[in-house]
Design a protein around this motif. Sequence first.
Motif, PDB file in Angstrom:
ATOM      1  N   THR A 174      -2.133  -2.945  -3.700  1.00 38.21           N
ATOM      2  CA  THR A 174      -2.827  -2.158  -2.670  1.00 38.21           C
ATOM      3  C   THR A 174      -4.105  -2.843  -2.186  1.00 38.21           C
ATOM      4  OG1 THR A 174      -3.918  -0.959  -4.437  1.00 38.21           O
ATOM      5  CG2 THR A 174      -1.946   0.060  -3.518  1.00 38.21           C
ATOM      6  N   ASP A 218      11.300   3.845  -4.900  1.00 38.93           N
ATOM      7  CA  ASP A 218      10.798   4.940  -5.725  1.00 38.93           C
ATOM      8  C   ASP A 218      10.613   6.138  -4.782  1.00 38.93           C
ATOM      9  OD1 ASP A 218       9.293   6.770  -7.034  1.00 38.93           O
ATOM     10  OD2 ASP A 218       7.689   5.386  -7.639  1.00 38.93           O
ATOM     11  N   SER A 253       6.162  10.120   1.821  1.00 36.81           N
ATOM     12  CA  SER A 253       5.170  11.054   2.369  1.00 36.81           C
ATOM     13  C   SER A 253       5.142  10.868   3.885  1.00 36.81           C
ATOM     14  CB  SER A 253       3.782  10.762   1.807  1.00 36.81           C
ATOM     15  OG  SER A 253       3.284   9.570   2.386  1.00 36.81           O
ATOM     16  N   PHE A 312       9.061   1.940   1.233  1.00 40.42           N
ATOM     17  CA  PHE A 312       8.477   1.666   2.546  1.00 40.42           C
ATOM     18  C   PHE A 312       9.382   0.716   3.334  1.00 40.42           C
ATOM     19  CE2 PHE A 312       6.052  -1.055   5.383  1.00 40.42           C
ATOM     20  CZ  PHE A 312       5.370  -0.120   6.157  1.00 40.42           C
ATOM     21  N   MET A 362       3.355   7.743   4.857  1.00 37.11           N
ATOM     22  CA  MET A 362       4.125   6.540   4.579  1.00 37.11           C
ATOM     23  C   MET A 362       5.154   6.313   5.703  1.00 37.11           C
ATOM     24  SD  MET A 362       7.209   5.312   3.467  1.00 37.11           S
ATOM     25  CE  MET A 362       8.184   6.363   2.442  1.00 37.11           C
ATOM     26  N   GLU A 407       0.809  -1.223   0.000  1.00 32.90           N
ATOM     27  CA  GLU A 407       0.000   0.000   0.000  1.00 32.90           C
ATOM     28  C   GLU A 407       0.844   1.276   0.000  1.00 32.90           C
ATOM     29  OE1 GLU A 407      -4.213  -0.934   2.260  1.00 32.90           O
ATOM     30  OE2 GLU A 407      -2.567  -0.162   3.433  1.00 32.90           O
ATOM     31  N   ASN A 408       2.070   1.153   0.482  1.00 31.16           N
ATOM     32  CA  ASN A 408       2.864   2.367   0.706  1.00 31.16           C
ATOM     33  C   ASN A 408       4.092   2.496  -0.183  1.00 31.16           C
ATOM     34  OD1 ASN A 408       1.514   3.782   3.102  1.00 31.16           O
ATOM     35  ND2 ASN A 408       1.639   1.653   3.778  1.00 31.16           N
ATOM     36  N   GLY A 409       4.022   1.932  -1.378  1.00 28.48           N
ATOM     37  CA  GLY A 409       5.057   2.244  -2.364  1.00 28.48           C
ATOM     38  C   GLY A 409       6.191   1.245  -2.487  1.00 28.48           C
ATOM     39  N   SER A 464       9.723   9.051  -5.141  1.00 31.26           N
ATOM     40  CA  SER A 464       8.577   9.953  -5.292  1.00 31.26           C
ATOM     41  C   SER A 464       7.428   9.524  -4.361  1.00 31.26           C
ATOM     42  CB  SER A 464       8.105   9.963  -6.741  1.00 31.26           C
ATOM     43  OG  SER A 464       7.512   8.716  -7.047  1.00 31.26           O
ATOM     44  N   LYS A 465       7.546   8.322  -3.776  1.00 25.96           N
ATOM     45  CA  LYS A 465       6.458   7.834  -2.910  1.00 25.96           C
ATOM     46  C   LYS A 465       6.618   8.266  -1.450  1.00 25.96           C
ATOM     47  CE  LYS A 465       4.067   5.326  -5.919  1.00 25.96           C
ATOM     48  NZ  LYS A 465       4.654   4.189  -6.581  1.00 25.96           N
TER      49      LYS A 465
END
Length: 462
Positions: A284, A210, A215, A45, A218, A39-41, A212-213
Amino acid sequence: MSDPQERGAWSSKIGFILAGAGSAVGLGAIWRFPYYTGENGGAIFTLAFLICCFFIGYPVMIAELTLGRNTQKNPVGMFKKLAKGGGWKWLGGLCILSGFTIFAWYSIIAGWVVGYLYKTAIGTFSEVRDANMISSMFDQFSASGVTVSSLHALIILMTAFVVYRGVKSGIELLSKLLMPLLFLLLILLAIRSITLEGAADGLKFYLYPDFSKVSGMMILKAMGQALFSLSLGMGTMITYGSYLSKKENIPVSAAWITFFELLVCILAGLVIMPAVSAMGQSYTEGPDLIFKVLPSIFGQMPGGYYFGVGFFVLVIIAALTSTVSILEVPVAYFVDEKHWSRKKAVIFVGFIAYLIGTPAALAHGASDFWSNLAGIKGGFFTIISTVFGDISLSIGAFFIAIFVGWLWGVEKATTEIKSEENGITVSEFPIKKYWSFLIKFVAPVTIAIVFGYTMWKTFIGL
Ligand code: PFF
């Protein structure tokens, strides 16, 4: 003082490490880590999770074990003994509450595993090759309120039985049997999964970060997962530490426990992620993920039926060695602080956990109301598992770090870690400087920033 007979103790060093690893290794690694990663990239993660384990999890584990061994108490009793001021007692209270609630929802998932053991054993998946069909079979299963509630009750009863039998004979014995077999099976499954056609995408997703994931949410999830999977932030390791002998080396034991846990997490990811892409499933998928993917892996390996049955049996045992450690926290509280008998405490906590867990058990399709509560996917289940599974553990770990780092103090902790008495040191503590820095600064500051930032973004926006 409570009766020592009611409290119990570990019988050996290896017994303790295995029981600690037994608490850590469970559904958190095998079920939750893969779906959080999905779910978190993916790899990013996993990276955040590993960093949180090293810089927050490991030092907090040393802190919790030290507090427990020093006071020989449950979290509430420990704070009462060491802290001045009633505020800390409330933190102990939060630990007990987390124990009730995590036990309530965790045993639902363990119940699903029992259901899947049964289905695998009677050959439900033997003939089915279509991944979408396997996926909808899970949706049907999890939406059957009576089945999932009964399995939930079964897990609570099994856990209660082990905890009632007491620390030595129950928890240690289970843990000793499990670990080697679980590792072996996970390695075999990972090999099968990686060599499936179409696995490359999943491997890439799992191994190439990645950026860009990245956050706040996350990182909060990675931190929550690190604490959850190492059984921290709700006093489990305080309680387990309270049964620990002065001869044991806490940093070394904590390192072993962390190592075992990480190994199982990484292996579980290697089993699930390649299979997700090979089966054309979605990363996800959420809490359903492993149940929708595993039967297909077993379906595509020689002797898959036996691997399937063996795997689910082992996961049930892994889950039980964790549920017993969760239940042990509120039980130790009632035994120590309220002078209840173990039996009474176990029955009371088990019953309340069943009540709290019931709406969560119905939140996977059985009841529309609980499944979509507050407009969130997974409704009550998602809410309770995020609040008591990520957030409460982060709050707990933050205050435990502050308490040990700044109030009780690293010097007193060091004396306990070294088991120093009259100038004689039992255990060396070569990483004292590193640990002091982490527990005083890195752990609390990181938790505060990640937590504060994410709450701000979620509730205030911007
Ligand atoms: N660490 C366990 C797992 O990963 O399955 C779950 C857990 C046990 C969480 C004990 C919290 C706890 F205090």
